[in-house]
Design an enzyme around this catalytic site. Sequence first.
Site, short mmCIF file in Angstrom:
data_model
loop_
_atom_site.label_atom_id
_atom_site.label_comp_id
_atom_site.label_asym_id
_atom_site.label_seq_id
_atom_site.Cartn_x
_atom_site.Cartn_y
_atom_site.Cartn_z
N TYR A 109 0.85 -1.20 0.00
CA TYR A 109 0.00 0.00 0.00
C TYR A 109 0.88 1.24 0.00
O TYR A 109 1.91 1.29 0.69
CB TYR A 109 -0.90 0.03 1.24
CG TYR A 109 -1.68 1.32 1.38
CD1 TYR A 109 -2.97 1.42 0.86
CD2 TYR A 109 -1.12 2.45 2.00
CE1 TYR A 109 -3.68 2.61 0.96
CE2 TYR A 109 -1.82 3.64 2.09
CZ TYR A 109 -3.11 3.71 1.57
OH TYR A 109 -3.81 4.88 1.66
N GLU A 197 -3.72 7.54 -3.81
CA GLU A 197 -3.72 6.26 -3.10
C GLU A 197 -3.48 5.14 -4.11
O GLU A 197 -4.21 5.04 -5.11
CB GLU A 197 -5.05 6.04 -2.37
CG GLU A 197 -5.06 4.79 -1.52
CD GLU A 197 -6.34 4.63 -0.73
OE1 GLU A 197 -6.28 4.47 0.49
OE2 GLU A 197 -7.43 4.68 -1.35
#
Length: 389
Positions: A109, A197
């Site tokens: 991530y 993101e």
Amino acid sequence: MNIHEYQAKSILARYGVAVPRGFVATREDEIARAVGEIEGLVWVVKAQIHAGGRGKGGGVKVCGSAEQALEAARGMMGMTLTTPQTGPEGKIVRRVYVEEGCDIARELYLGVLVDRATSRVTIMASTEGGMEIEEVAVESPEKIHLVTVDPATGLRPHHARRVAFGLGLEGERVGAAARLVTGLYRAFDDTDASLIEINPLVVTGNGGVMALDAKMNFDDNALYRHADIADMRDESEEDPTELRAREHELSYIKLDGNIGCMVNGAGLAMATMDIVKLYGGEPANFLDVGGGATRERVTEAFKIILSDGNVAGILVNIFGGIMRCDTIAEGVVAAAREIGLDVPLVVRLEGTNVDLGRRILAESGLPIVSGDDLADAAEKIVAAVKEAA
């Protein structure tokens, strides 16, 4: 402003961020072309909506042939996709993205955002790719690595390497990840983004590092500098009432409660919503009419509030500085008469021309209750809504 995944990837690719090759279809007759552009053994078909968790709702499908990809894409186009972020009503899929598959060795991530606590751009990295970062923060906070960038220096090579090391990367992958982080930061800074993101960021079987998914949000106040990004706005993904409010230069966000709020000033609007909750109510919206609103804009704001079928009462809280209380009063009276007010209305006015504003309300002949101060007004509207229920 939000954009779709395929749009975010097109921006990131300009900054050297590795992304899978893909093609978007916005109409049924474009699907075959999009699928045909992909050469390989794996096709990934993704519904394009402004919400996460698409895979959980059937909005991401991995296909082993062009025929399967065609079938999956045609099935997605026009479907109502429900995910944990769309709510039970879901979103209609009007765009389908077809991209090449890749050999995934690890899922990570990576995010870039403005940390309001430090007033600095912060890079957030975690080894728990593919999971909701909020869950990771609660269950395994030690797996989230934060790197804060000083605005005076910008991103330096050591920042990028720290991110790579925090993700547990070694050897040539450190360099690949550092280059990707550098590209993300440049994209964030150059486009006035508020969020990037990448979930998941993947390490491929051949040692590459690639953004398998991408989400970008932008600061609306800076869009005048980025006409190309402003053109990416997909109004079909936005709440129709919020679009209507923006056309009239109103700041409106729909919430889940039943007490409509009309306030001038963002800070006062937040305080108004807080005090409504303090007295046991639930605000139905955030609505800031601004400091220079006209009677017509106030009237439109009132109509927008009442267009929400959940609204069972309205609280108007105005502190008149630049905004005059008589202008607010005239707008409230005009809107109430035009629409036909059938819910309790409490108005608290203070400031410029307050006596005139109160007189306009009192002489309107409408069932408007005055609040002596903010606490009194909040208590009265909550009580009135509960009594009417």
